[in-house]
Design a protein around this motif. Structure first.
Motif, PDB file in Angstrom:
ATOM      1  N   GLN A 108      -3.478  -7.003   3.015  1.00  0.00           N
ATOM      2  CA  GLN A 108      -4.017  -6.749   1.737  1.00  0.00           C
ATOM      3  C   GLN A 108      -3.779  -7.891   0.687  1.00  0.00           C
ATOM      4  O   GLN A 108      -2.798  -8.404   0.613  1.00  0.00           O
ATOM      5  CB  GLN A 108      -3.566  -5.243   1.119  1.00  0.00           C
ATOM      6  CG  GLN A 108      -2.115  -5.355   1.059  1.00  0.00           C
ATOM      7  CD  GLN A 108      -1.818  -3.654   0.429  1.00  0.00           C
ATOM      8  OE1 GLN A 108      -2.426  -3.343  -0.477  1.00  0.00           O
ATOM      9  NE2 GLN A 108      -0.748  -3.197   1.116  1.00  0.00           N
ATOM     10  N   ASP A 138      -8.407  -2.766   4.888  1.00  0.00           N
ATOM     11  CA  ASP A 138      -7.064  -3.405   4.477  1.00  0.00           C
ATOM     12  C   ASP A 138      -5.904  -2.960   5.585  1.00  0.00           C
ATOM     13  O   ASP A 138      -5.270  -3.749   6.192  1.00  0.00           O
ATOM     14  CB  ASP A 138      -6.884  -3.324   3.246  1.00  0.00           C
ATOM     15  CG  ASP A 138      -7.634  -3.970   2.178  1.00  0.00           C
ATOM     16  OD1 ASP A 138      -8.034  -4.842   2.347  1.00  0.00           O
ATOM     17  OD2 ASP A 138      -7.682  -3.464   0.882  1.00  0.00           O
ATOM     18  N   ARG A 139      -5.718  -1.773   5.673  1.00  0.00           N
ATOM     19  CA  ARG A 139      -4.699  -1.353   6.431  1.00  0.00           C
ATOM     20  C   ARG A 139      -5.011  -1.480   7.919  1.00  0.00           C
ATOM     21  O   ARG A 139      -4.085  -1.848   8.715  1.00  0.00           O
ATOM     22  CB  ARG A 139      -4.692   0.141   6.102  1.00  0.00           C
ATOM     23  CG  ARG A 139      -3.760   0.974   7.028  1.00  0.00           C
ATOM     24  CD  ARG A 139      -2.049   0.848   6.592  1.00  0.00           C
ATOM     25  NE  ARG A 139      -1.139   1.674   7.030  1.00  0.00           N
ATOM     26  CZ  ARG A 139      -0.379   2.779   6.626  1.00  0.00           C
ATOM     27  NH1 ARG A 139      -0.857   3.142   5.560  1.00  0.00           N
ATOM     28  NH2 ARG A 139       0.257   3.383   7.232  1.00  0.00           N
ATOM     29  N   MET A 170       0.808  -1.007  -0.014  1.00  0.00           N
ATOM     30  CA  MET A 170       0.103   0.072  -0.017  1.00  0.00           C
ATOM     31  C   MET A 170       0.947   1.257  -0.049  1.00  0.00           C
ATOM     32  O   MET A 170       1.924   1.264   0.754  1.00  0.00           O
ATOM     33  CB  MET A 170      -0.887   0.077   1.316  1.00  0.00           C
ATOM     34  CG  MET A 170      -1.888   1.095   1.212  1.00  0.00           C
ATOM     35  SD  MET A 170      -3.039   0.734   2.588  1.00  0.00           S
ATOM     36  CE  MET A 170      -2.950  -0.760   3.250  1.00  0.00           C
ATOM     37  N   ARG A 192      -4.346   4.603   3.766  1.00  0.00           N
ATOM     38  CA  ARG A 192      -4.086   4.830   5.015  1.00  0.00           C
ATOM     39  C   ARG A 192      -5.584   4.484   5.720  1.00  0.00           C
ATOM     40  O   ARG A 192      -5.357   3.865   7.025  1.00  0.00           O
ATOM     41  CB  ARG A 192      -3.949   6.166   5.589  1.00  0.00           C
ATOM     42  CG  ARG A 192      -3.290   6.299   7.104  1.00  0.00           C
ATOM     43  CD  ARG A 192      -2.690   7.314   7.489  1.00  0.00           C
ATOM     44  NE  ARG A 192      -1.631   7.625   6.689  1.00  0.00           N
ATOM     45  CZ  ARG A 192      -1.057   8.838   6.849  1.00  0.00           C
ATOM     46  NH1 ARG A 192      -1.322   9.819   7.530  1.00  0.00           N
ATOM     47  NH2 ARG A 192       0.348   9.199   5.934  1.00  0.00           N
ATOM     48  N   ASP A 213       1.750   5.081   0.536  1.00  0.00           N
ATOM     49  CA  ASP A 213       1.296   6.271   1.264  1.00  0.00           C
ATOM     50  C   ASP A 213       2.107   7.364   0.531  1.00  0.00           C
ATOM     51  O   ASP A 213       3.583   7.139   0.877  1.00  0.00           O
ATOM     52  CB  ASP A 213       1.365   6.254   2.817  1.00  0.00           C
ATOM     53  CG  ASP A 213       0.161   5.611   3.584  1.00  0.00           C
ATOM     54  OD1 ASP A 213      -0.962   5.675   2.952  1.00  0.00           O
ATOM     55  OD2 ASP A 213       0.168   5.361   4.837  1.00  0.00           O
ATOM     56  N   GLY A 233      -4.074  -4.732   8.756  1.00  0.00           N
ATOM     57  CA  GLY A 233      -2.700  -4.989   8.373  1.00  0.00           C
ATOM     58  C   GLY A 233      -2.410  -6.153   7.451  1.00  0.00           C
ATOM     59  O   GLY A 233      -1.312  -6.857   7.013  1.00  0.00           O
ATOM     60  N   SER A 260      -8.223   2.687   5.374  1.00  0.00           N
ATOM     61  CA  SER A 260      -8.943   1.389   4.651  1.00  0.00           C
ATOM     62  C   SER A 260      -9.143   0.342   5.762  1.00  0.00           C
ATOM     63  O   SER A 260      -8.087   0.218   6.522  1.00  0.00           O
ATOM     64  CB  SER A 260      -8.309   1.022   3.686  1.00  0.00           C
ATOM     65  OG  SER A 260      -6.980   0.663   3.711  1.00  0.00           O
TER      66      SER A 260
END
Length: 149
Positions: free
Chosen positions: A148, A142-143, A1, A138, A3, A146, A140
């Protein structure tokens, strides 16, 4: 992911670095929410009556319509829901991107509307492809978990 950070960027006005860093994850969240909600809004009528779209999908060449129409409904509604929440963001965005490729073809080629007819689909496709490449960001699910795809 990914950022995006502003640490490696040289700004004309360096004092804006903090503003951009604060806004970046919020704009990704906003884009993901709007895209997900838009897909859910388009998918909701199809979820309520998935067989009503059989003629439309068969008209696009997707046979048998009884299979593709409910799949379209599920992709739009549940793909939009997953996108809005940011859960399984990349697969949801990929599925909705495929739908948008079909709508682009439909408007541009099948209905001979060219770019003007396909413009909205192309813009939405750009958004969904962003999430295929970058994930949910950030803020989501998924985040939060931890993990995805």
């Amino acid at each position: 992911m990914t950022d995006y950070t502003t640490a490696d960027t040289r700004y004309i006005i360096p004092g804006l670095r903090g503003l951009y860093a604060a806004l970046s994850p919020l704009t990704v969240l906003y884009m993901r929410l709007i895209a997900g909600i838009a897909f859910m809004a388009h998918g909701w009528p199809k979820i309520n009556a998935p067989m009503d779209a059989v003629g439309m999908v068969e008209g696009l060449g997707f046979q048998p319509g009884w299979f593709w129409a409910p799949l379209l409904a599920a992709t739009e509604f549940f793909g939009g829901l997953l996108l809005a929440v940011g859960l399984l963001t990349r697969p949801a965005a990929l599925a909705t991107s495929i739908v948008l490729c079909v709508t682009t073809y439909f408007h541009w080629v099948a209905q001979a509307q060219g770019y003007a007819g396909a413009e909205k689909s192309l813009l939405w496709l750009a958004i969904t492809l962003y999430f295929v490449a970058h994930g949910g960001g950030r803020f989501s699910a998924d985040r939060a978990i931890g993990r995805q795809f």
